[in-house]
Design a protein around this motif. Structure first.
Motif, PDB file in Angstrom:
ATOM      1  N   ILE A  72      79.308 -39.741  -6.823  1.00 30.66           N
ATOM      2  CA  ILE A  72      79.152 -41.073  -7.384  1.00 30.66           C
ATOM      3  C   ILE A  72      80.303 -41.927  -6.870  1.00 30.66           C
ATOM      4  O   ILE A  72      81.442 -41.473  -6.808  1.00 30.66           O
ATOM      5  CB  ILE A  72      79.094 -41.051  -8.921  1.00 30.66           C
ATOM      6  CG1 ILE A  72      78.719 -42.407  -9.471  1.00 30.66           C
ATOM      7  CG2 ILE A  72      80.383 -40.523  -9.524  1.00 30.66           C
ATOM      8  CD1 ILE A  72      78.358 -42.395 -10.947  1.00 30.66           C
ATOM      9  N   GLY A  73      79.976 -43.130  -6.458  1.00 30.26           N
ATOM     10  CA  GLY A  73      80.997 -44.026  -5.940  1.00 30.26           C
ATOM     11  C   GLY A  73      80.394 -44.990  -4.950  1.00 30.26           C
ATOM     12  O   GLY A  73      79.183 -45.154  -4.866  1.00 30.26           O
ATOM     13  N   VAL A  74      81.284 -45.607  -4.160  1.00 29.20           N
ATOM     14  CA  VAL A  74      80.858 -46.594  -3.184  1.00 29.20           C
ATOM     15  C   VAL A  74      81.428 -46.214  -1.826  1.00 29.20           C
ATOM     16  O   VAL A  74      82.636 -45.977  -1.705  1.00 29.20           O
ATOM     17  CB  VAL A  74      81.350 -48.004  -3.589  1.00 29.20           C
ATOM     18  CG1 VAL A  74      80.954 -49.029  -2.551  1.00 29.20           C
ATOM     19  CG2 VAL A  74      80.808 -48.382  -4.966  1.00 29.20           C
ATOM     20  N   LEU A  95      90.621 -38.195 -21.767  1.00 29.85           N
ATOM     21  CA  LEU A  95      91.133 -39.513 -22.159  1.00 29.85           C
ATOM     22  C   LEU A  95      90.045 -40.583 -22.055  1.00 29.85           C
ATOM     23  O   LEU A  95      90.000 -41.499 -22.861  1.00 29.85           O
ATOM     24  CB  LEU A  95      92.327 -39.914 -21.295  1.00 29.85           C
ATOM     25  CG  LEU A  95      93.631 -39.180 -21.537  1.00 29.85           C
ATOM     26  CD1 LEU A  95      94.690 -39.661 -20.555  1.00 29.85           C
ATOM     27  CD2 LEU A  95      94.112 -39.371 -22.968  1.00 29.85           C
ATOM     28  N   GLY A  96      89.215 -40.445 -21.056  1.00 29.72           N
ATOM     29  CA  GLY A  96      88.149 -41.422 -20.849  1.00 29.72           C
ATOM     30  C   GLY A  96      86.797 -40.955 -21.351  1.00 29.72           C
ATOM     31  O   GLY A  96      85.766 -41.412 -20.858  1.00 29.72           O
ATOM     32  N   ALA A  97      86.772 -40.060 -22.337  1.00 32.39           N
ATOM     33  CA  ALA A  97      85.514 -39.469 -22.814  1.00 32.39           C
ATOM     34  C   ALA A  97      84.463 -40.511 -23.207  1.00 32.39           C
ATOM     35  O   ALA A  97      83.294 -40.359 -22.839  1.00 32.39           O
ATOM     36  CB  ALA A  97      85.770 -38.492 -23.957  1.00 32.39           C
ATOM     37  N   PRO A  98      84.821 -41.579 -23.937  1.00 32.01           N
ATOM     38  CA  PRO A  98      83.783 -42.569 -24.261  1.00 32.01           C
ATOM     39  C   PRO A  98      83.155 -43.189 -23.004  1.00 32.01           C
ATOM     40  O   PRO A  98      81.945 -43.380 -22.945  1.00 32.01           O
ATOM     41  CB  PRO A  98      84.523 -43.613 -25.093  1.00 32.01           C
ATOM     42  CG  PRO A  98      85.669 -42.861 -25.697  1.00 32.01           C
ATOM     43  CD  PRO A  98      86.071 -41.869 -24.635  1.00 32.01           C
ATOM     44  N   MET A  99      83.964 -43.457 -22.005  1.00 29.60           N
ATOM     45  CA  MET A  99      83.438 -44.021 -20.751  1.00 29.60           C
ATOM     46  C   MET A  99      82.601 -42.983 -20.010  1.00 29.60           C
ATOM     47  O   MET A  99      81.539 -43.299 -19.466  1.00 29.60           O
ATOM     48  CB  MET A  99      84.580 -44.513 -19.866  1.00 29.60           C
ATOM     49  CG  MET A  99      84.099 -45.114 -18.558  1.00 29.60           C
ATOM     50  SD  MET A  99      82.964 -46.494 -18.768  1.00 29.60           S
ATOM     51  CE  MET A  99      84.109 -47.779 -19.156  1.00 29.60           C
ATOM     52  N   ALA A 100      83.056 -41.733 -20.005  1.00 35.98           N
ATOM     53  CA  ALA A 100      82.299 -40.665 -19.342  1.00 35.98           C
ATOM     54  C   ALA A 100      80.927 -40.497 -19.994  1.00 35.98           C
ATOM     55  O   ALA A 100      79.926 -40.309 -19.296  1.00 35.98           O
ATOM     56  CB  ALA A 100      83.080 -39.352 -19.379  1.00 35.98           C
ATOM     57  N   ARG A 101      80.858 -40.591 -21.310  1.00 34.31           N
ATOM     58  CA  ARG A 101      79.567 -40.475 -22.004  1.00 34.31           C
ATOM     59  C   ARG A 101      78.647 -41.640 -21.651  1.00 34.31           C
ATOM     60  O   ARG A 101      77.444 -41.467 -21.488  1.00 34.31           O
ATOM     61  CB  ARG A 101      79.791 -40.396 -23.507  1.00 34.31           C
ATOM     62  CG  ARG A 101      80.344 -39.068 -23.938  1.00 34.31           C
ATOM     63  CD  ARG A 101      80.527 -38.989 -25.430  1.00 34.31           C
ATOM     64  NE  ARG A 101      81.044 -37.678 -25.773  1.00 34.31           N
ATOM     65  CZ  ARG A 101      81.560 -37.382 -26.934  1.00 34.31           C
ATOM     66  NH1 ARG A 101      81.631 -38.298 -27.886  1.00 34.31           N
ATOM     67  NH2 ARG A 101      81.999 -36.167 -27.163  1.00 34.31           N
ATOM     68  N   LEU A 102      79.229 -42.819 -21.548  1.00 31.47           N
ATOM     69  CA  LEU A 102      78.453 -43.993 -21.172  1.00 31.47           C
ATOM     70  C   LEU A 102      77.894 -43.832 -19.757  1.00 31.47           C
ATOM     71  O   LEU A 102      76.711 -44.102 -19.516  1.00 31.47           O
ATOM     72  CB  LEU A 102      79.324 -45.248 -21.271  1.00 31.47           C
ATOM     73  CG  LEU A 102      78.648 -46.566 -20.958  1.00 31.47           C
ATOM     74  CD1 LEU A 102      77.564 -46.861 -21.987  1.00 31.47           C
ATOM     75  CD2 LEU A 102      79.684 -47.689 -20.960  1.00 31.47           C
ATOM     76  N   VAL A 103      78.724 -43.381 -18.833  1.00 28.74           N
ATOM     77  CA  VAL A 103      78.275 -43.154 -17.451  1.00 28.74           C
ATOM     78  C   VAL A 103      77.186 -42.091 -17.427  1.00 28.74           C
ATOM     79  O   VAL A 103      76.160 -42.257 -16.761  1.00 28.74           O
ATOM     80  CB  VAL A 103      79.464 -42.763 -16.548  1.00 28.74           C
ATOM     81  CG1 VAL A 103      78.977 -42.264 -15.192  1.00 28.74           C
ATOM     82  CG2 VAL A 103      80.413 -43.945 -16.371  1.00 28.74           C
ATOM     83  N   ARG A 151      68.850 -43.487 -15.225  1.00 29.41           N
ATOM     84  CA  ARG A 151      68.468 -43.741 -13.839  1.00 29.41           C
ATOM     85  C   ARG A 151      67.694 -42.567 -13.237  1.00 29.41           C
ATOM     86  O   ARG A 151      66.822 -42.768 -12.395  1.00 29.41           O
ATOM     87  CB  ARG A 151      69.701 -44.099 -13.023  1.00 29.41           C
ATOM     88  CG  ARG A 151      70.246 -45.468 -13.473  1.00 29.41           C
ATOM     89  CD  ARG A 151      71.567 -45.814 -12.883  1.00 29.41           C
ATOM     90  NE  ARG A 151      71.424 -46.133 -11.466  1.00 29.41           N
ATOM     91  CZ  ARG A 151      72.430 -46.445 -10.685  1.00 29.41           C
ATOM     92  NH1 ARG A 151      73.653 -46.497 -11.180  1.00 29.41           N
ATOM     93  NH2 ARG A 151      72.228 -46.723  -9.405  1.00 29.41           N
ATOM     94  N   TYR A 152      67.992 -41.328 -13.663  1.00 30.60           N
ATOM     95  CA  TYR A 152      67.173 -40.191 -13.249  1.00 30.60           C
ATOM     96  C   TYR A 152      65.723 -40.416 -13.673  1.00 30.60           C
ATOM     97  O   TYR A 152      64.795 -40.237 -12.894  1.00 30.60           O
ATOM     98  CB  TYR A 152      67.641 -38.884 -13.913  1.00 30.60           C
ATOM     99  CG  TYR A 152      68.964 -38.305 -13.516  1.00 30.60           C
ATOM    100  CD1 TYR A 152      69.505 -38.474 -12.251  1.00 30.60           C
ATOM    101  CD2 TYR A 152      69.682 -37.541 -14.442  1.00 30.60           C
ATOM    102  CE1 TYR A 152      70.728 -37.903 -11.906  1.00 30.60           C
ATOM    103  CE2 TYR A 152      70.888 -36.962 -14.100  1.00 30.60           C
ATOM    104  CZ  TYR A 152      71.403 -37.149 -12.843  1.00 30.60           C
ATOM    105  OH  TYR A 152      72.616 -36.571 -12.509  1.00 30.60           O
ATOM    106  N   ALA A 153      65.556 -40.776 -14.945  1.00 30.82           N
ATOM    107  CA  ALA A 153      64.211 -41.002 -15.488  1.00 30.82           C
ATOM    108  C   ALA A 153      63.515 -42.143 -14.763  1.00 30.82           C
ATOM    109  O   ALA A 153      62.322 -42.045 -14.404  1.00 30.82           O
ATOM    110  CB  ALA A 153      64.289 -41.267 -16.980  1.00 30.82           C
TER     111      ALA A 153
END
Length: 161
Positions: free
Chosen positions: A70-72, A138-146, A153-155
């Motif tokens: 994942i990235g650009v 530390l970034g768990a809320p953001m990781a869950r959102l991603v 997007r899979y669906a």
């Protein structure tokens, strides 16, 4: 190299294990079962979700290792996985893949197709995971959102067949 969690196969049967974040999506497809199987076997959910896929295998199969990125452009986070189970029946096809060392999370994700008695084709994604690295914790809320966004997007990729 072994997967990084003990509950191998838990996305296939039974409830998802406690102590992990759970994600599930189930959508009806307009594509026929055979077309959906081909798309799933050739990494369409990942690529359709905007991920890159590195593997030497053309098709998903038990034991195949791959990495999603994942990235650009050249700036990508690559996460290694191995297919730990596969089902291939006339009305059911899918596989589950588990995290390998170097993945930012630990857990398992599964993609499953099924055709019901009415002829409808369903795609289901389900996963359990938790952070494997301190900075991901530390970034768990953001990781869950991603993770939720990528699962959506899979669906969508499978619905677009």
């Amino acid at each position: 190299m072994d997967v990084t969690y003990p509950e191998v196969g838990a996305t296939r049967e039974g409830p998802l294990p406690p102590g992990y974040h759970h994600v599930t999506r189930r959508v009806r497809l307009t594509a026929g079962f055979a077309e959906a199987v081909e798309a799933l076997a050739q990494w369409r959910p990942q690529r359709g979700a905007g991920l890159s896929v590195r593997t030497e295998a053309e098709r998903a199969a038990l034991g195949v290792e791959f990495a999603s990125g994942i990235g650009v452009g050249p700036v990508r986070l690559w996460v290694p996985c191995r297919i730990v189970w596969i089902v291939d029946r006339p009305t059911e096809y899918g596989f589950g893949f588990g995290t390998l060392p170097g993945h930012v999370e630990t857990g398992e994700e599964a993609f499953l197709l099924s055709a019901d008695a009415a002829g409808d084709v369903w795609f289901e994604a389900r996963a359990f995971s938790r952070p494997a690295l301190w900075w991901v914790k530390l970034g768990a809320p953001m990781a869950r959102l991603v993770q939720a966004r990528v699962t959506d997007r899979y669906a969508a990729a499978m619905r677009s067949l």
